[in-house]
Design a protein around this motif. Structure first.
Motif, PDB file in Angstrom:
ATOM      1  N   ARG A  74      36.785 -13.179  57.311  1.00  0.00           N
ATOM      2  CA  ARG A  74      37.927 -14.027  57.666  1.00  0.00           C
ATOM      3  C   ARG A  74      39.207 -13.510  57.021  1.00  0.00           C
ATOM      4  O   ARG A  74      40.269 -13.471  57.665  1.00  0.00           O
ATOM      5  N   ASP A  78      27.247 -17.332  53.391  1.00  0.00           N
ATOM      6  CA  ASP A  78      25.819 -17.588  53.164  1.00  0.00           C
ATOM      7  C   ASP A  78      25.495 -17.224  51.715  1.00  0.00           C
ATOM      8  O   ASP A  78      25.342 -16.056  51.372  1.00  0.00           O
ATOM      9  N   LYS A 117      26.274 -24.482  47.980  1.00  0.00           N
ATOM     10  CA  LYS A 117      25.852 -23.784  49.200  1.00  0.00           C
ATOM     11  C   LYS A 117      26.488 -24.422  50.438  1.00  0.00           C
ATOM     12  O   LYS A 117      26.958 -23.715  51.343  1.00  0.00           O
ATOM     13  N   GLU A 118      26.540 -25.726  50.473  1.00  0.00           N
ATOM     14  CA  GLU A 118      27.148 -26.432  51.603  1.00  0.00           C
ATOM     15  C   GLU A 118      28.663 -26.182  51.664  1.00  0.00           C
ATOM     16  O   GLU A 118      29.222 -25.995  52.744  1.00  0.00           O
ATOM     17  N   ILE A 119      29.287 -26.187  50.500  1.00  0.00           N
ATOM     18  CA  ILE A 119      30.739 -25.966  50.452  1.00  0.00           C
ATOM     19  C   ILE A 119      31.086 -24.573  50.964  1.00  0.00           C
ATOM     20  O   ILE A 119      32.018 -24.394  51.759  1.00  0.00           O
ATOM     21  N   TYR A 120      30.319 -23.575  50.535  1.00  0.00           N
ATOM     22  CA  TYR A 120      30.572 -22.202  50.987  1.00  0.00           C
ATOM     23  C   TYR A 120      30.213 -22.032  52.466  1.00  0.00           C
ATOM     24  O   TYR A 120      30.885 -21.295  53.198  1.00  0.00           O
ATOM     25  N   ALA A 121      29.164 -22.703  52.907  1.00  0.00           N
ATOM     26  CA  ALA A 121      28.759 -22.587  54.313  1.00  0.00           C
ATOM     27  C   ALA A 121      29.872 -23.060  55.244  1.00  0.00           C
ATOM     28  O   ALA A 121      30.027 -22.542  56.363  1.00  0.00           O
ATOM     29  N   ALA A 122      30.649 -24.047  54.781  1.00  0.00           N
ATOM     30  CA  ALA A 122      31.737 -24.572  55.615  1.00  0.00           C
ATOM     31  C   ALA A 122      32.811 -23.532  55.909  1.00  0.00           C
ATOM     32  O   ALA A 122      33.565 -23.668  56.876  1.00  0.00           O
ATOM     33  N   ILE A 123      32.871 -22.468  55.089  1.00  0.00           N
ATOM     34  CA  ILE A 123      33.839 -21.388  55.369  1.00  0.00           C
ATOM     35  C   ILE A 123      33.118 -20.105  55.796  1.00  0.00           C
ATOM     36  O   ILE A 123      33.674 -19.014  55.727  1.00  0.00           O
ATOM     37  N   GLY A 124      31.859 -20.250  56.211  1.00  0.00           N
ATOM     38  CA  GLY A 124      31.126 -19.133  56.785  1.00  0.00           C
ATOM     39  C   GLY A 124      30.463 -18.206  55.798  1.00  0.00           C
ATOM     40  O   GLY A 124      30.112 -17.069  56.150  1.00  0.00           O
ATOM     41  N   SER A 179      24.644 -28.062  46.500  1.00  0.00           N
ATOM     42  CA  SER A 179      25.969 -28.606  46.821  1.00  0.00           C
ATOM     43  C   SER A 179      26.967 -27.472  47.075  1.00  0.00           C
ATOM     44  O   SER A 179      27.739 -27.509  48.053  1.00  0.00           O
ATOM     45  N   TYR A 235      36.594 -22.567  44.030  1.00  0.00           N
ATOM     46  CA  TYR A 235      35.319 -22.890  44.664  1.00  0.00           C
ATOM     47  C   TYR A 235      34.209 -22.838  43.611  1.00  0.00           C
ATOM     48  O   TYR A 235      34.363 -22.189  42.572  1.00  0.00           O
TER      49      TYR A 235
END
Length: 418
Positions: A358, A20, A11-18, A9, A381
């Motif tokens: 970013r 890995d 991992k998906e949240i962090y992936a949304a802001i680029g 879960s 996060y």
């Protein structure tokens, strides 16, 4: 949800802001922190029976400190079982192990006096770092060692430094891992000196002599550590920051910064980027100064996180030699070690899962409102879920489970030490 599900879960949240997170975890697994041996026995060592001197002081008398090499190695092994990843062990020369009544003074120590440490390192699959011990010895005369105006004193410590380079190369050759050898001296004066230049000139000459012996610079990474002041040396420190940085730069060795060795308003995190611009490598002793260089256990605090951010953001993981330096005799020593090591790793992971690219873009385009907002949002996060996964993946206790292991070890082992 279990640890793996929570991680997926996050991992998906962090992936949304680029970000890995898999890459972050893999990167952290390959960062070795050099854990200092001296937390386990309150910096006592095995080569002398006297008190600590030279600005070194431990406070507290929590039961169960290591009294022998075997006990210290057992304690270190226990800590490594609670800390994810493979690391290094940082030794002081005062931890030489003598057998069968043999003794060698510090100017005469040899690789054979550290063979048991090499055997231990081989068994655990770790590297060793090293430090000459310029304190707690009768040859520290009037608070001076390598800067002493007494030739006999200065020559003794010069020979000690040379011996330590030879031992460091022995570590590197036996273990196949470069050895960082850090030089720090306690020299200075309590009151305003009449001559500031002379002691530093003698210190420079002493270092020149130590470094004159042949050694493999790819195997022995000589570091030089500064200090702002010490107990009884409040007015003048020979090995100041200006001295050590300039000497290192002019002699091809590495500057080491301890974040307790500066004025309380100076931050090592702010110094890292400047040092990286002019040095291929730098070295750090991460500690937690409370009002002064009091070597408290490293916490997951602002400065520790900022230090880790600077290492990660500047792509300097392979350029920074990372070690810890603290000693707290007021609490369980195994817990102190474990808290410090895990917190340094947490800080590195926190930096690795930040959208650093970013953040830089926002700064470079003057989008400071969004930068502040995003940096603040990152604080909530699900970093903890990534950390728990990292621990589970490396077969060490998750969350506070490690503390139960420490308490069990205290009951079964530490409490039986007189």
């Amino acid at each position: 949800m279990n640890v793996k599900e929570r991680y997926e879960s996050a991992k998906e949240i962090y992936a949304a802001i680029g970000v890995d997170t898999d890459k972050a975890v893999e990167t952290l697994e390959n960062i070795a922190i050099s854990m200092h041996c001296w937390q386990g026995d309150d910096v006592t060592g095995f080569d002398q029976k006297g008190p600590l001197t030279g600005g070194i002081q431990t406070t507290g008398n929590y039961p169960g400190k290591a009294r022998t090499p075997e006990e210290l190695m057992a304690d270190i092994d226990k800590v490594f079982s609670l800390v994810p990843g493979k690391h290094k062990l940082n030794l002081h020369a005062s931890y030489a192990i003598f057998e069968d009544g043999e003794f060698a003074d510090r100017d005469k120590i040899e690789p054979k006096h550290f063979k048991k440490w090499v055997d231990f390192a081989k068994e655990k699959g770790i590297g060793l770092d090293f430090n000459p011990t310029f304190f707690s010895h009768s040859k520290v005369v009037d608070g001076l060692t390598l800067s002493s105006p007494i030739d006999e004193v200065r020559n003794f410590w010069i020979e000690h430094g040379k011996a330590c380079i030879r031992i460091s190369q022995y570590f590197a050759e036996e273990l196949g891992i470069p050895c960082a050898m850090n030089i720090w001296i306690p020299d200075g004066y309590k009151d305003i000196p009449a001559d500031r230049l002379g002691p530093r000139a003698r210190f420079k000459d002493s270092l020149d002599q130590i470094l004159s012996i042949p050694y493999d610079k790819s195997k022995v990474l000589v570091c030089l550590e500064s200090k702002v002041f010490g107990i009884g040396l409040e007015s003048y420190t020979v090995g100041s920051s200006e001295f050590t940085v300039n000497y290192a730069a002019n002699n091809g060795i590495i500057s080491l910064m301890d974040n307790g060795h500066y004025h309380p308003t100076e931050m090592v995190s702010d110094k890292i980027s400047s040092m990286l611009l002019f040095n291929d490598k730098i070295a750090l002793h991460v500690t937690r100064p409370v009002r002064w260089d009091s070597d408290h256990v490293v916490l997951f605090d602002d400065e520790t996180r900022e230090i880790a951010k600077e290492i990660v953001r500047n792509d300097a993981i392979d350029r920074v030699l990372l070690a810890l330096d603290f000693f707290d005799a007021s609490i369980n020593r195994i817990s102190a070690w474990t808290v410090g090591m895990r917190n340094m790793q947490k800080a590195l992971l926190y930096a690795l899962v930040s959208p650093n690219k970013r953040f830089k873009e926002l700064q470079d385009t003057n989008q400071f409102t969004e930068l502040m907002a995003m940096q603040e949002e990152m604080k909530t996060y699900p970093f903890g879920d990534v950390w728990d996964y990292f621990c589970e993946k490396n077969n060490v206790p998750v969350k506070g489970d490690w503390f139960r292991e420490v308490m069990k070890y205290e009951e079964e082992v530490l409490s039986k030490r007189a």
